[in-house]
Design a protein around this motif. Structure first.
Motif, PDB file in Angstrom:
ATOM      1  N   ALA A  98      42.934  32.860  40.782  1.00 52.32           N
ATOM      2  CA  ALA A  98      42.840  31.455  40.353  1.00 52.32           C
ATOM      3  C   ALA A  98      42.145  31.341  39.010  1.00 52.32           C
ATOM      4  CB  ALA A  98      42.093  30.635  41.411  1.00 52.32           C
ATOM      5  N   VAL A  99      41.109  32.142  38.783  1.00 51.70           N
ATOM      6  CA  VAL A  99      40.396  32.107  37.501  1.00 51.70           C
ATOM      7  C   VAL A  99      41.307  32.604  36.384  1.00 51.70           C
ATOM      8  CG1 VAL A  99      38.426  33.009  36.205  1.00 51.70           C
ATOM      9  CG2 VAL A  99      38.161  32.397  38.624  1.00 51.70           C
ATOM     10  N   TYR A 100      41.988  33.724  36.631  1.00 53.18           N
ATOM     11  CA  TYR A 100      42.888  34.285  35.610  1.00 53.18           C
ATOM     12  C   TYR A 100      44.000  33.283  35.254  1.00 53.18           C
ATOM     13  CZ  TYR A 100      46.373  37.238  33.375  1.00 53.18           C
ATOM     14  OH  TYR A 100      47.293  37.753  32.497  1.00 53.18           O
ATOM     15  N   ASP A 101      44.633  32.715  36.273  1.00 51.85           N
ATOM     16  CA  ASP A 101      45.727  31.769  36.022  1.00 51.85           C
ATOM     17  C   ASP A 101      45.235  30.542  35.247  1.00 51.85           C
ATOM     18  OD1 ASP A 101      47.545  33.390  37.285  1.00 51.85           O
ATOM     19  OD2 ASP A 101      47.556  32.264  39.171  1.00 51.85           O
ATOM     20  N   ASP A 102      44.032  30.063  35.573  1.00 53.64           N
ATOM     21  CA  ASP A 102      43.463  28.905  34.873  1.00 53.64           C
ATOM     22  C   ASP A 102      43.250  29.240  33.407  1.00 53.64           C
ATOM     23  OD1 ASP A 102      41.905  26.784  33.919  1.00 53.64           O
ATOM     24  OD2 ASP A 102      40.906  26.499  35.837  1.00 53.64           O
ATOM     25  N   LEU A 103      42.672  30.393  33.128  1.00 54.94           N
ATOM     26  CA  LEU A 103      42.417  30.790  31.738  1.00 54.94           C
ATOM     27  C   LEU A 103      43.719  30.986  30.972  1.00 54.94           C
ATOM     28  CD1 LEU A 103      39.499  33.287  32.365  1.00 54.94           C
ATOM     29  CD2 LEU A 103      39.326  31.084  31.200  1.00 54.94           C
ATOM     30  N   ALA A 104      44.708  31.596  31.628  1.00 55.63           N
ATOM     31  CA  ALA A 104      46.005  31.796  30.972  1.00 55.63           C
ATOM     32  C   ALA A 104      46.644  30.452  30.630  1.00 55.63           C
ATOM     33  CB  ALA A 104      46.920  32.617  31.873  1.00 55.63           C
ATOM     34  N   ALA A 105      46.545  29.480  31.532  1.00 53.49           N
ATOM     35  CA  ALA A 105      47.134  28.167  31.290  1.00 53.49           C
ATOM     36  C   ALA A 105      46.449  27.447  30.133  1.00 53.49           C
ATOM     37  CB  ALA A 105      47.044  27.321  32.564  1.00 53.49           C
ATOM     38  N   ARG A 106      45.161  27.732  29.908  1.00 55.26           N
ATOM     39  CA  ARG A 106      44.429  27.106  28.810  1.00 55.26           C
ATOM     40  C   ARG A 106      44.722  27.783  27.471  1.00 55.26           C
ATOM     41  NH1 ARG A 106      38.634  25.279  30.774  1.00 55.26           N
ATOM     42  NH2 ARG A 106      38.904  25.246  33.033  1.00 55.26           N
ATOM     43  N   GLY A 107      45.362  28.960  27.516  1.00 57.23           N
ATOM     44  CA  GLY A 107      45.575  29.725  26.297  1.00 57.23           C
ATOM     45  C   GLY A 107      44.338  30.460  25.842  1.00 57.23           C
ATOM     46  N   ALA A 108      43.429  30.794  26.766  1.00 50.15           N
ATOM     47  CA  ALA A 108      42.211  31.522  26.421  1.00 50.15           C
ATOM     48  C   ALA A 108      42.551  32.931  25.950  1.00 50.15           C
ATOM     49  CB  ALA A 108      41.275  31.591  27.632  1.00 50.15           C
ATOM     50  N   ASP A 109      41.641  33.527  25.203  1.00 44.92           N
ATOM     51  CA  ASP A 109      41.851  34.862  24.644  1.00 44.92           C
ATOM     52  C   ASP A 109      41.644  35.911  25.737  1.00 44.92           C
ATOM     53  OD1 ASP A 109      42.049  37.171  23.206  1.00 44.92           O
ATOM     54  OD2 ASP A 109      40.359  36.762  21.860  1.00 44.92           O
ATOM     55  N   LEU A 110      42.719  36.228  26.451  1.00 45.16           N
ATOM     56  CA  LEU A 110      42.623  37.179  27.556  1.00 45.16           C
ATOM     57  C   LEU A 110      42.471  38.619  27.088  1.00 45.16           C
ATOM     58  CD1 LEU A 110      45.307  35.654  29.955  1.00 45.16           C
ATOM     59  CD2 LEU A 110      42.827  35.379  30.030  1.00 45.16           C
ATOM     60  N   SER A 111      42.610  38.850  25.782  1.00 46.05           N
ATOM     61  CA  SER A 111      42.389  40.205  25.270  1.00 46.05           C
ATOM     62  C   SER A 111      40.911  40.573  25.299  1.00 46.05           C
ATOM     63  CB  SER A 111      42.920  40.334  23.838  1.00 46.05           C
ATOM     64  OG  SER A 111      42.120  39.579  22.928  1.00 46.05           O
ATOM     65  N   ARG A 112      40.045  39.576  25.534  1.00 46.60           N
ATOM     66  CA  ARG A 112      38.603  39.849  25.618  1.00 46.60           C
ATOM     67  C   ARG A 112      38.034  39.499  26.996  1.00 46.60           C
ATOM     68  NH1 ARG A 112      35.394  36.821  22.830  1.00 46.60           N
ATOM     69  NH2 ARG A 112      36.845  35.204  22.155  1.00 46.60           N
ATOM     70  N   TYR A 113      38.923  39.321  27.992  1.00 50.46           N
ATOM     71  CA  TYR A 113      38.448  38.922  29.321  1.00 50.46           C
ATOM     72  C   TYR A 113      39.099  39.755  30.413  1.00 50.46           C
ATOM     73  CZ  TYR A 113      38.367  36.545  33.783  1.00 50.46           C
ATOM     74  OH  TYR A 113      38.248  36.285  35.124  1.00 50.46           O
ATOM     75  N   ILE A 114      38.283  40.243  31.340  1.00 45.79           N
ATOM     76  CA  ILE A 114      38.745  40.789  32.607  1.00 45.79           C
ATOM     77  C   ILE A 114      37.769  40.317  33.681  1.00 45.79           C
ATOM     78  CG2 ILE A 114      38.973  42.856  34.047  1.00 45.79           C
ATOM     79  CD1 ILE A 114      40.160  44.341  31.836  1.00 45.79           C
ATOM     80  N   GLY A 115      38.302  39.818  34.786  1.00 46.45           N
ATOM     81  CA  GLY A 115      37.450  39.414  35.897  1.00 46.45           C
ATOM     82  C   GLY A 115      37.029  40.605  36.726  1.00 46.45           C
ATOM     83  N   THR A 116      35.841  40.522  37.304  1.00 50.03           N
ATOM     84  CA  THR A 116      35.361  41.576  38.191  1.00 50.03           C
ATOM     85  C   THR A 116      34.716  40.939  39.414  1.00 50.03           C
ATOM     86  OG1 THR A 116      33.082  41.767  37.325  1.00 50.03           O
ATOM     87  CG2 THR A 116      34.819  42.988  36.160  1.00 50.03           C
ATOM     88  N   HIS A 117      34.420  41.771  40.407  1.00 47.45           N
ATOM     89  CA  HIS A 117      33.782  41.277  41.628  1.00 47.45           C
ATOM     90  C   HIS A 117      32.986  42.403  42.286  1.00 47.45           C
ATOM     91  CE1 HIS A 117      34.180  39.673  46.019  1.00 47.45           C
ATOM     92  NE2 HIS A 117      33.007  39.385  45.501  1.00 47.45           N
TER      93      HIS A 117
END
Length: 360
Positions: A98-117
């Motif tokens: 859900a976090v990844y999809d939200d960021l992708a929809a906003r056009g965020a810079d995913l080249s500098r983001y990876i989620g972890t847990h």
């Protein structure tokens, strides 16, 4: 001071249990940790406990770790990506897709983001519950995607390794299905079981032993947080609960018709299925083991557990797992010690010779 892989500074946004623990662990490695929190009180407590320093104008973090509730994680990650265009940003929310999809929809810079847990936690939250060793030996999932290079993502790997955790790489979808099974559904089952205790007679509750305590331990977790988590991972959780409901229906049908042909066999097979499932749980160091156990009676006075541990070590045995049970008002407690089967008989004889009472 142990050598660190990260260079730093590392900015930690949100200084609850996980954020404070990350700060404490990195500070122990000598890394400059910058703390930020919406609550000035939480921030001041985390700084006082040594988890890092307050943010200052001009900070240029190498890595930003977002440790905020799931329903605002995407908002904060997006803001941090914009505020620190040279930094790699990650988060530790317990739901990833859900976090990844939200960021992708906003056009965020995913080249500098990876989620972890990180698969670590405690029933208590807040900065005062933080521990530098919270992540040691625990799995820490990296929800990889194709938009970040391996070189850029190495800072996140370094964070995980510096904190003593074990890196596990999954896609966001794989992660959410996995945690639905091993974390989110157990939370629901634990809470519903504990709910049965609300109107139970005191005479029944007072008979509770370690089995019920094991099942209901996580029921003490924060309901508001879990509403957020379950809301963001609803579909996988619901799918597993439907299967669980089918299992319960079969079991109830057999109990309602115990004299029917095959009813007892059905119950036995369901219970045996539980045995088989438990065998798949990873043991110490990630290796499947079925440990043998013995129960030792421990007097309720200072120093007795320490003496027991010392005697177990002197006998050449290693404690693979430990459970303690102590009823209110009782003068003794029960320590269930799990060891490798080949040392059980020798350990039992050695402890008995040293004056310990073995239950059962």
């Amino acid at each position: 001071m142990a050598e660190s892989r990260l260079i730093g500074p590392v900015r930690v946004v949100g200084v609850g249990l996980l954020g404070a623990s990350i700060g404490l662990g990195l500070r122990a490695k000598g890394i400059d940790v910058i703390l930020s929190d919406a609550s000035p009180t939480h921030l001041a407590i985390a700084v006082d406990y040594g988890a890092g320093r307050a943010a200052q104008p001009g900070d240029r973090p190498q890595l930003v770790v977002v440790c905020v509730p799931p329903d605002v994680t995407a908002d904060v990650v997006a803001a941090e990506l914009e505020a620190y265009p040279e930094a790699i940003v990650t988060d530790v929310a317990s739901v990833k897709l859900a976090v990844y999809d939200d960021l992708a929809a906003r056009g965020a810079d995913l080249s500098r983001y990876i989620g972890t847990h990180p698969m670590a936690g405690r029933e208590r939250g807040g900065p005062m519950s933080g521990r530098a060793d919270l992540f040691v030996g625990r799995p820490w999932v990296v929800a990889a995607h194709g938009g970040m290079s391996y070189q850029d993502g190495s800072a996140i790997d370094d964070l995980i390794l510096d904190l003593g955790a074990t890196l596990v790489e999954l896609t966001p979808e794989q992660h959410d299905r996995a945690v639905a099974l091993v974390s989110h559904v157990p939370q629901v089952v634990s809470s519903l079981m504990a709910r049965r205790l609300i109107d139970a007679p005191h005479s029944s509750v007072n008979l509770a032993g370690q089995g019920l305590r094991d099942i209901t331990r996580v029921a003490a977790s924060d309901p508001e947080l879990w509403v957020q988590i379950l809301g963001q991972n609803a579909a996988p959780v619901a799918d597993i609960l439907r299967g669980y409901r089918d299992d319960l229906d079969r079991f109830i049908d057999a109990l309602d018709n115990m004299d029917a042909p095959g009813a007892r066999r059905r119950i036995a097979e369901e219970l045996f299925g539980g045995n088989t499932g438990v065998e798949r749980l990873p043991g110490k160091h990630g290796v499947d083991h079925r440990y043998a156990s013995l129960i030792v009676m421990v007097e309720d006075r200072p120093g007795q557990l320490a003496r027991l541990f010392n005697d177990v070590g002197d006998a050449g045995a290693n404690i693979e797992d430990l459970r303690l049970e102590h009823s209110p008002g009782a003068q003794v407690g029960l320590a269930e010690i799990s060891v490798l089967p080949e040392v059980l008989d020798r350990l039992t004889d050695e402890l008995a010779a040293r004056g310990w009472r073995i239950a059962g």
